[in-house]
Write a protein that holds these residues in place. Sequence first.
Motif, PDB file in Angstrom:
ATOM      1  N   LYS A  59     -17.498   7.217  16.044  1.00 40.68           N
ATOM      2  CA  LYS A  59     -18.702   7.747  15.400  1.00 40.68           C
ATOM      3  C   LYS A  59     -18.444   8.203  13.975  1.00 40.68           C
ATOM      4  CE  LYS A  59     -20.987   9.247  19.615  1.00 40.68           C
ATOM      5  NZ  LYS A  59     -21.459  10.391  20.403  1.00 40.68           N
ATOM      6  N   THR A  60     -17.186   8.539  13.661  1.00 41.30           N
ATOM      7  CA  THR A  60     -16.890   9.112  12.342  1.00 41.30           C
ATOM      8  C   THR A  60     -16.084   8.199  11.426  1.00 41.30           C
ATOM      9  OG1 THR A  60     -14.908  10.208  13.187  1.00 41.30           O
ATOM     10  CG2 THR A  60     -16.964  11.463  13.247  1.00 41.30           C
ATOM     11  N   MET A  61     -15.411   7.204  11.978  1.00 43.98           N
ATOM     12  CA  MET A  61     -14.589   6.319  11.140  1.00 43.98           C
ATOM     13  C   MET A  61     -14.319   5.023  11.885  1.00 43.98           C
ATOM     14  SD  MET A  61     -11.026   8.461  11.496  1.00 43.98           S
ATOM     15  CE  MET A  61     -11.650  10.003  12.140  1.00 43.98           C
ATOM     16  N   ASP A  62     -13.864   4.005  11.132  1.00 42.97           N
ATOM     17  CA  ASP A  62     -13.538   2.744  11.820  1.00 42.97           C
ATOM     18  C   ASP A  62     -12.158   2.854  12.475  1.00 42.97           C
ATOM     19  OD1 ASP A  62     -11.456   1.941   9.976  1.00 42.97           O
ATOM     20  OD2 ASP A  62     -12.952   1.077   8.636  1.00 42.97           O
ATOM     21  N   ARG A  63     -11.836   1.882  13.290  1.00 48.23           N
ATOM     22  CA  ARG A  63     -10.601   1.942  14.089  1.00 48.23           C
ATOM     23  C   ARG A  63      -9.348   1.994  13.219  1.00 48.23           C
ATOM     24  NH1 ARG A  63     -11.262   0.149  19.723  1.00 48.23           N
ATOM     25  NH2 ARG A  63     -13.237   1.113  20.254  1.00 48.23           N
ATOM     26  N   LYS A  64      -9.338   1.268  12.094  1.00 49.95           N
ATOM     27  CA  LYS A  64      -8.161   1.274  11.228  1.00 49.95           C
ATOM     28  C   LYS A  64      -7.950   2.663  10.630  1.00 49.95           C
ATOM     29  CE  LYS A  64      -5.937  -0.883   7.320  1.00 49.95           C
ATOM     30  NZ  LYS A  64      -6.026  -1.737   6.160  1.00 49.95           N
ATOM     31  N   GLN A  65      -9.031   3.265  10.160  1.00 47.87           N
ATOM     32  CA  GLN A  65      -8.925   4.614   9.605  1.00 47.87           C
ATOM     33  C   GLN A  65      -8.464   5.607  10.676  1.00 47.87           C
ATOM     34  OE1 GLN A  65     -13.020   4.887   8.340  1.00 47.87           O
ATOM     35  NE2 GLN A  65     -12.429   4.919   6.177  1.00 47.87           N
ATOM     36  N   ALA A  66      -9.020   5.487  11.859  1.00 46.85           N
ATOM     37  CA  ALA A  66      -8.649   6.391  12.951  1.00 46.85           C
ATOM     38  C   ALA A  66      -7.175   6.223  13.300  1.00 46.85           C
ATOM     39  CB  ALA A  66      -9.522   6.128  14.171  1.00 46.85           C
ATOM     40  N   ALA A  67      -6.724   4.978  13.368  1.00 46.18           N
ATOM     41  CA  ALA A  67      -5.317   4.731  13.700  1.00 46.18           C
ATOM     42  C   ALA A  67      -4.403   5.371  12.663  1.00 46.18           C
ATOM     43  CB  ALA A  67      -5.053   3.235  13.797  1.00 46.18           C
ATOM     44  N   GLU A  68      -4.722   5.167  11.389  1.00 50.48           N
ATOM     45  CA  GLU A  68      -3.897   5.753  10.322  1.00 50.48           C
ATOM     46  C   GLU A  68      -3.907   7.278  10.392  1.00 50.48           C
ATOM     47  OE1 GLU A  68      -5.587   3.972   6.831  1.00 50.48           O
ATOM     48  OE2 GLU A  68      -4.521   2.075   7.136  1.00 50.48           O
ATOM     49  N   LYS A  69      -5.092   7.856  10.612  1.00 51.89           N
ATOM     50  CA  LYS A  69      -5.211   9.317  10.679  1.00 51.89           C
ATOM     51  C   LYS A  69      -4.391   9.888  11.825  1.00 51.89           C
ATOM     52  CE  LYS A  69      -8.470  13.013  11.671  1.00 51.89           C
ATOM     53  NZ  LYS A  69      -9.859  13.378  11.924  1.00 51.89           N
ATOM     54  N   TYR A  70      -4.524   9.311  13.008  1.00 50.40           N
ATOM     55  CA  TYR A  70      -3.854   9.883  14.169  1.00 50.40           C
ATOM     56  C   TYR A  70      -2.356   9.593  14.197  1.00 50.40           C
ATOM     57  CZ  TYR A  70      -8.533  11.105  15.560  1.00 50.40           C
ATOM     58  OH  TYR A  70      -9.795  11.647  15.575  1.00 50.40           O
ATOM     59  N   LYS A  72      -0.554   9.567  11.389  1.00 42.43           N
ATOM     60  CA  LYS A  72      -0.067  10.600  10.465  1.00 42.43           C
ATOM     61  C   LYS A  72      -0.019  11.963  11.156  1.00 42.43           C
ATOM     62  CE  LYS A  72      -1.558   8.512   6.140  1.00 42.43           C
ATOM     63  NZ  LYS A  72      -2.501   8.592   5.005  1.00 42.43           N
ATOM     64  N   MET A  73      -1.068  12.256  11.907  1.00 40.79           N
ATOM     65  CA  MET A  73      -1.123  13.539  12.621  1.00 40.79           C
ATOM     66  C   MET A  73       0.015  13.629  13.641  1.00 40.79           C
ATOM     67  SD  MET A  73      -4.296  15.132  14.820  1.00 40.79           S
ATOM     68  CE  MET A  73      -5.454  14.877  13.505  1.00 40.79           C
ATOM     69  N   GLY A  74       0.279  12.543  14.342  1.00 42.91           N
ATOM     70  CA  GLY A  74       1.360  12.517  15.324  1.00 42.91           C
ATOM     71  C   GLY A  74       2.711  12.765  14.690  1.00 42.91           C
ATOM     72  N   TRP A  75       2.974  12.091  13.572  1.00 42.99           N
ATOM     73  CA  TRP A  75       4.246  12.303  12.879  1.00 42.99           C
ATOM     74  C   TRP A  75       4.349  13.724  12.350  1.00 42.99           C
ATOM     75  CZ3 TRP A  75       8.301   9.743  13.867  1.00 42.99           C
ATOM     76  CH2 TRP A  75       8.233   8.394  14.182  1.00 42.99           C
ATOM     77  N   HIS A  76       3.244  14.261  11.872  1.00 46.12           N
ATOM     78  CA  HIS A  76       3.240  15.635  11.380  1.00 46.12           C
ATOM     79  C   HIS A  76       3.686  16.589  12.481  1.00 46.12           C
ATOM     80  CE1 HIS A  76       1.898  19.288   9.341  1.00 46.12           C
ATOM     81  NE2 HIS A  76       1.224  19.587  10.451  1.00 46.12           N
ATOM     82  N   TYR A  77       3.079  16.454  13.672  1.00 47.78           N
ATOM     83  CA  TYR A  77       3.460  17.329  14.792  1.00 47.78           C
ATOM     84  C   TYR A  77       4.886  17.050  15.260  1.00 47.78           C
ATOM     85  CZ  TYR A  77      -1.335  18.966  15.170  1.00 47.78           C
ATOM     86  OH  TYR A  77      -2.544  19.557  14.912  1.00 47.78           O
ATOM     87  N   ALA A  78       5.319  15.814  15.217  1.00 45.43           N
ATOM     88  CA  ALA A  78       6.692  15.491  15.628  1.00 45.43           C
ATOM     89  C   ALA A  78       7.700  16.157  14.704  1.00 45.43           C
ATOM     90  CB  ALA A  78       6.896  13.981  15.644  1.00 45.43           C
ATOM     91  N   TYR A  79       7.442  16.136  13.408  1.00 44.73           N
ATOM     92  CA  TYR A  79       8.374  16.758  12.454  1.00 44.73           C
ATOM     93  C   TYR A  79       8.357  18.284  12.590  1.00 44.73           C
ATOM     94  CZ  TYR A  79       9.273  12.340  10.104  1.00 44.73           C
ATOM     95  OH  TYR A  79       9.662  11.068   9.817  1.00 44.73           O
TER      96      TYR A  79
END
Length: 82
Positions: A59-70, A72-79
């Motif tokens: 509803k808020t973004m296309d799949r490519k944008q969502a994949a990139e966002k999440y 990045k978020m995953g790596w952020h939490y991993a670090y």
Amino acid sequence: MIKSLKPILLSLITFLTMAGCSQKQPCTDGINTLPLFGGVKKCDEQIGFDKKFIAASDKTMDRKQAAEKYVKMGWHYAYQKS
């Protein structure tokens, strides 16, 4: 020879059919922290959550944008945890 295989084949088909129709699978906690979910199949509740999450993201973004966002978020939490 073919007659002797018939009961074995029928038993195998019955077993495979019943195995594929297993009862509701219990949810295993913490599989989201394991690579490839630890090889555990997701339960219906987890699959439902995934579908809702994807629908909300769509509803808020296309799949490519969502994949990139999440990612990045995953790596952020991993670090942060290391």
